[in-house]
Scaffold this active site. Structure first.
Site, PDB file in Angstrom:
ATOM      1  N   CYS A   1       0.847  -1.197   0.000  1.00 51.38           N
ATOM      2  CA  CYS A   1       0.000   0.000   0.000  1.00 51.38           C
ATOM      3  C   CYS A   1       0.882   1.247   0.000  1.00 51.38           C
ATOM      4  O   CYS A   1       2.112   1.163   0.093  1.00 51.38           O
ATOM      5  CB  CYS A   1      -0.924   0.017   1.217  1.00 51.38           C
ATOM      6  SG  CYS A   1      -0.032   0.087   2.783  1.00 51.38           S
TER       7      CYS A   1
ATOM      8  N   CYS B   1       3.328   1.691   2.845  1.00 47.67           N
ATOM      9  CA  CYS B   1       4.602   0.966   2.712  1.00 47.67           C
ATOM     10  C   CYS B   1       5.600   1.813   1.934  1.00 47.67           C
ATOM     11  O   CYS B   1       6.773   1.939   2.321  1.00 47.67           O
ATOM     12  CB  CYS B   1       4.392  -0.366   1.998  1.00 47.67           C
ATOM     13  SG  CYS B   1       3.319  -1.523   2.870  1.00 47.67           S
TER      14      CYS B   1
ATOM     15  N   CYS C   1      47.711  -6.896 -13.466  1.00 44.97           N
ATOM     16  CA  CYS C   1      48.140  -5.753 -12.659  1.00 44.97           C
ATOM     17  C   CYS C   1      46.940  -4.877 -12.309  1.00 44.97           C
ATOM     18  O   CYS C   1      45.815  -5.151 -12.725  1.00 44.97           O
ATOM     19  CB  CYS C   1      49.192  -4.919 -13.401  1.00 44.97           C
ATOM     20  SG  CYS C   1      48.567  -4.091 -14.876  1.00 44.97           S
TER      21      CYS C   1
ATOM     22  N   CYS D   1      44.580  -3.584 -15.009  1.00 49.36           N
ATOM     23  CA  CYS D   1      43.566  -4.541 -15.475  1.00 49.36           C
ATOM     24  C   CYS D   1      42.312  -4.456 -14.607  1.00 49.36           C
ATOM     25  O   CYS D   1      41.187  -4.501 -15.105  1.00 49.36           O
ATOM     26  CB  CYS D   1      44.127  -5.957 -15.434  1.00 49.36           C
ATOM     27  SG  CYS D   1      45.628  -6.213 -16.388  1.00 49.36           S
TER      28      CYS D   1
ATOM     29  N   ASP E   1      23.356  -3.159  22.892  1.00 53.24           N
ATOM     30  CA  ASP E   1      21.974  -3.417  23.295  1.00 53.24           C
ATOM     31  C   ASP E   1      22.028  -4.282  24.547  1.00 53.24           C
ATOM     32  O   ASP E   1      22.834  -5.207  24.632  1.00 53.24           O
ATOM     33  CB  ASP E   1      21.232  -4.144  22.178  1.00 53.24           C
ATOM     34  CG  ASP E   1      19.766  -4.339  22.506  1.00 53.24           C
ATOM     35  OD1 ASP E   1      19.148  -3.383  22.987  1.00 53.24           O
ATOM     36  OD2 ASP E   1      19.256  -5.455  22.298  1.00 53.24           O
TER      37      ASP E   1
ATOM     38  N   ASP F   1      21.642  -8.420  18.790  1.00 50.71           N
ATOM     39  CA  ASP F   1      21.519  -9.856  18.565  1.00 50.71           C
ATOM     40  C   ASP F   1      21.266 -10.190  17.107  1.00 50.71           C
ATOM     41  O   ASP F   1      21.144 -11.348  16.748  1.00 50.71           O
ATOM     42  CB  ASP F   1      20.414 -10.456  19.447  1.00 50.71           C
ATOM     43  CG  ASP F   1      19.063  -9.794  19.221  1.00 50.71           C
ATOM     44  OD1 ASP F   1      18.882  -9.145  18.174  1.00 50.71           O
ATOM     45  OD2 ASP F   1      18.188  -9.929  20.095  1.00 50.71           O
TER      46      ASP F   1
ATOM     47  N   ASP G   1      17.236  -6.062  15.957  1.00 53.05           N
ATOM     48  CA  ASP G   1      17.964  -4.789  15.927  1.00 53.05           C
ATOM     49  C   ASP G   1      18.337  -4.375  14.511  1.00 53.05           C
ATOM     50  O   ASP G   1      19.222  -3.540  14.331  1.00 53.05           O
ATOM     51  CB  ASP G   1      19.257  -4.908  16.759  1.00 53.05           C
ATOM     52  CG  ASP G   1      18.977  -5.225  18.219  1.00 53.05           C
ATOM     53  OD1 ASP G   1      19.598  -6.156  18.724  1.00 53.05           O
ATOM     54  OD2 ASP G   1      18.132  -4.548  18.811  1.00 53.05           O
TER      55      ASP G   1
END
Length: 912
Positions: free
Chosen positions: A29, A32, A97, A100, A517, A716, A720
């Site tokens: 929608c 979003c 090299c 390249c 956290d 974790d 997060d």
């Protein structure tokens, strides 16, 4: 890295403007679309963003020096949508090299739909981010082919690794043969050129005969071992470019062809007044020395990719599965999700899964870097490639093939080793124009010496022309960063630290602030019972059984903790009736004919109870961040139970080490301020951000960044994602899940927080090595080319022999790779111990006891019964011990030990 939509030169400015169109899935929608657009616009470095719901596309304008496509993808996926971009790693053939590298990147970036391209000279890989709806491998391969190189797909798995290894081994064997032949020929040519005039018997041979003999020896060297340079130079010329092979081919050809003319047309040379001389020794020796440099470089580069090979070698070859009631040994490739696998003592676990039955200890050091085995039982996760200990167990397969943790780690390390650090931008710019500039300098050198040099001026001009061409080395510039990144990320993988690439390494080396956290990062993320204090002569077990019996009717997390603790101790629970929950206060229920109340101090005061001495103890526990639950039965206060989300054992030390490195530690928590500050005091963090909702974590990270700080977020990796994406460096800890690997810049496989500091130390060491490599690569060329051109001749009469110039050029690349290999000696400053989770009965076991427990590890592999509360515990998980008549007694918590020490005979009377 090169981005789409760049200027024709392909050069990357530090803050150049870029534009990218990203296909987005999952939007349903207008809300979003607005949500994604807002998040993209708020990103640092983004100048504008427009999201079209109908086409499901986001068009983003950004400053490439401040953000990149991966950060945008992280933000989009952190919101729960899918960024439909693919990342693929391809092999590139024909690169020799840094020039390249620049051309291949430019060719890939010019393909419509390619968002970014990273080409790595050391690994001969191209990492491409692209929109699969707009382009394909075939289109990219055609563009690379048009630039004079080949783009090849790289299949996953051990088979691809074997093919790559065999190809490199074939190339190295052929290179070794060519090197041996050219070195032997060059030695003979050198001997005849310099010693023939001084050895009796050779002095009488006519000069022309010696010249012809030298020609016969030098010609095969020029056109067999030297054919490598001609082919590469011709291919580059066909596409209108030049590279290092051009310099070698032109330089050696000039010396060789002049010698051929002097050999077969001597009158042409002497007729011009020039001294008759040949330089076969220079051309042959230059080729031999360049091949020696490439051989040593190939061997050293092979050592830089050892981490990938070691990871691949960890994979088990077979698995023992149960099908139709029978145990069958089958190739690991045939294992399917849902299969039941049997693992016996000492065997490798073939794939990922969940333990269904049995117990054992598993050595996970090959993935986590931690030496002590981890206990596994029903419901625990096991990871493929780890090694089973002494027990036998069965597990149900959850991931196979490319979905396993090991496969993801290998893929991540490969991508990281194929990445670039921003510090290499200057080297890339120089490399893109290096060869044409060197050819220009060589031609200018030739003309100056020819017109103004001493007699024979042509000979001086030729010698210095060749010296300038062969001393110039773009390879050292091209290898300076990727070799260090390969070794650094490989070493990180060995230590259980997965680093996504060069840019992450560079940023991690400059961190100012690390935000932790609290829940699940500094703490275990699961509340446990830490104290049970009974009054009136009752035992702790009796109080806990009473409280748990009442709480069985509640769905509150604290209620679940009490019930789980009671069941773990083996306590019998009764049936409560007339259960009533009072939000914010506690619960009431009838048990065994009396009313039982559980709750906080306010609820006890409301019930007319005087807390007495328990009040002071409760206040002390509250200051430690613990939640206190009082128990009142039949109007009598029976005691209290303290519950807390306990700190991980090494959290405080991790913060201390971080502060020693000069970083600031910050704790982020959704808890009330008093609880958060109590945890912060225990861990040693001075700055606390409390009462922060999950949705606001990214905003808090952004606020700290606005002060000019380089910020890392440690979480974790699951809830997060937005904060991890917002931070300059996102670090997901204690997990190897898909989410963590995708959303974080650094993933720590184990739960040991000290690895955050290790990751920063390793990043700084790698960045330091890159700077050293670039310094020597630039200094070598800055001083080497003028010396080869003859700037020292007017003052000191010193000229650089082309042979010495070739030797210097050959070993400049080797020195850069060798310096990078020093990172393999990087070590952590401590020994890690493995903690599988919070102690159920007491998460606050002292460090002194942990040290004592490790010393007694062989003796403590069994189980014991706490004589006070009757709880069955693993000896290694005991919170305290005591001695009784020469025997060690194990306790589930300190309070049981204290009660035992008062009356040991009483408690030991019923123990067999």
């Amino acid at each position: 890295m090169r981005l789409a939509g760049r200027d024709e030169s392909g050069e990357k400015e530090e803050n150049s403007a870029g534009k990218v169109v990203i296909n987005i899935g999952g939007m349903t929608c207008a809300t979003c679309a607005t949500k994604v657009e807002k998040a993209l616009r708020e990103m640092p470095g983004v100048e504008g963003a427009a999201v079209n719901l109908a086409s499901e596309k986001a068009t983003v304008s950004f400053r490439s020096g401040e953000t990149d496509i991966e950060n945008m993808v992280g933000v989009i996926e952190g919101l729960g949508y899918q960024a439909r971009l693919q990342k693929a790693v391809y092999a590139v053939e024909g690169m020799t090299c840094a020039s390249c590298v620049s051309r291949v990147e430019k060719a890939l970036s010019g393909v419509e739909g390619v968002m970014s391209a990273d080409v790595n000279l050391a690994t001969e890989r191209a990492t491409v981010t692209f929109d699969a709806e707009q382009t394909s491998y075939e289109k990219m391969a055609r563009a690379v082919d048009a630039a004079g190189y080949r783009l090849l797909t790289t299949a996953e798995g051990e088979e691809a690794l074997d093919r790559e290894r065999k190809r490199r081994e074939r190339e190295t064997r052929l290179l070794k043969i060519k090197l041996a032949y050219s070195a032997l020929s060059a030695a003979v040519i050198m001997f005849l050129s310099m010693a023939a005039m001084h050895i009796p018997g050779l002095r009488d041979i006519p000069q022309r005969t010696i010249f012809i003999l030298l020609f016969a020896l030098a010609t095969p060297v020029q056109f067999w071992p030297g054919l490598t340079f001609y082919r590469a130079a011709f291919k580059a010329a066909r596409h209108g470019t030049t590279d290092m092979n051009t310099l070698i081919a032109v330089g050696t050809t000039a010396a060789y062809m002049y010698s051929v003319v002097a050999t077969f047309f001597p009158s042409f040379i002497s007729g011009t007044g020039l001294e008759l001389a040949v330089y076969y020794d220079a051309s042959a020796t230059i080729i031999a020395l360049i091949l020696l440099g490439r051989f040593l470089e190939a061997r050293a580069k092979g050592r830089t990719s050892e981490a990938i090979r070691r990871l691949m070698d960890l994979q088990a070859r077979t698995a023992r599965v149960i099908r139709d009631g029978e145990e069958l040994d089958i190739p690991v490739e045939e294992v399917r999700v849902g299969d039941t696998v049997v693992v016996r003592p000492g065997e490798k676990i073939p794939v990922d899964g969940l333990v269904a039955e049995g117990h054992s200890s598993v050595d996970e050091s090959m993935l986590t870097g931690e030496p002590l085995p981890v206990q596994k039982g029903p419901g625990d996760e096991v990871t493929g490639a780890t090694v089973n200990g002494t027990g036998t167990f069965r597990f149900q397969v959850t991931r196979v093939g490319s979905d396993t943790v090991l496969a993801q780690i290998i893929r991540l390390v490969e991508e990281a080793q194929g990445s670039k650090a921003p510090i290499q931008r200057l080297a890339d710019k120089v490399a893109s124009v290096f060869v044409p500039v060197v050819i220009g300098i060589a031609l200018a050198t030739f003309l100056v010496w020819l017109l103004a040099g001493p007699d024979p001026s042509f000979n001086f001009a030729l010698i210095n022309f060749v010296a300038v061409l062969v001393i110039a080395c773009p390879c050292a510039l091209g290898l300076a960063t990727p070799t260090a990144i390969m070794v650094g990320t490989g070493k990180g993988a060995e230590l259980g630290i997965l680093i996504k690439g060069g840019e992450v390494l560079e940023t991690a080396g400059r961190l100012d602030v690390v935000i932790f956290d609290k829940t699940g990062t500094l703490t275990w993320g699961k509340p446990v019972v830490t104290e049970v204090i009974a009054t009136g002569g009752r035992g702790a077990g009796e109080l806990l059984a009473l409280a748990a019996s009442v709480e069985r009717g509640s769905e509150h997390p604290l209620a679940e903790t009490l019930v789980e603790e009671a069941r773990t101790r083996g306590l019998m629970l009764g049936d409560a009736h007339n259960f009533q929950a009072l939000p914010g206060r506690g619960v009431i229920a009838d048990l065994d004919g009396m009313e039982v109340r559980l709750g906080n101090a306010a609820f006890m005061a409301e019930s007319g109870v005087n807390l007495g001495e328990l009040e002071m103890k409760a206040e002390e526990l509250s200051r430690e961040g613990k939640t206190v639950v009082y128990t009142l039965a039949g109007g009598e206060l029976l005691g209290l139970v303290a519950v807390a989300d306990t700190l991980k054992p090494m959290a405080a030390e991790a913060v201390r080490v971080l502060q020693e490195l000069g970083g600031e530690g910050v704790m982020l928590s959704g808890d009330r301020r008093s609880t958060a500050q109590a945890i912060a005091r225990q861990v040693g963090v001075d700055r606390v951000l409390a009462e922060v909702l999950p949705a606001d974590k990214a905003a808090e990270v952004s606020r700290i960044q606005s002060g000019g700080k380089v910020v890392a977020m440690v979480g974790d990796g699951i809830n997060d994602a937005p904060a991890l994406a917002q931070a300059d460096i996102g670090i997901a800890i204690g997990t190897g899940t898909d989410v963590a690997l995708e959303t974080s810049d650094i993933t720590l496989i184990s739960d040991d927080l000290r690895k955050v500091a290790t990751a920063i130390k390793l990043s700084r060491a790698t960045l330091r090595t890159i700077k050293q490599n670039l310094f020597w690569a630039f200094i070598y060329n800055i001083f080497g080319i003028p010396i080869a051109a003859g700037v020292l001749y007017p003052a000191w009469g010193v000229l650089l022999n082309p042979i010495y110039a070739a030797a210097a050029m050959a070993f400049s690349s080797v020195s850069v790779v060798s310096n990078s290999l020093r990172l393999k000696r990087f070590k952590e400053s401590w020994d890690y111990t493995s903690e599988s989770g919070p102690h159920v009965s007491n998460g606050a076991a002292t460090r002194e006891f942990e040290a004592e427990r490790r010393e007694e590890e062989p003796e403590m592999m069994g189980k014991a019964i706490d004589p006070v509360c009757g709880m069955k515990i693993k000896k290694k998980d005991a919170a305290a011990t005591s001695q009784y008549q020469g025997k060690t007694i194990y306790f589930c918590n300190k309070m049981c030990k204290e009660e035992f020490d008062k009356e040991p005979e009483k408690f030991m009377a019923g123990v067999k």
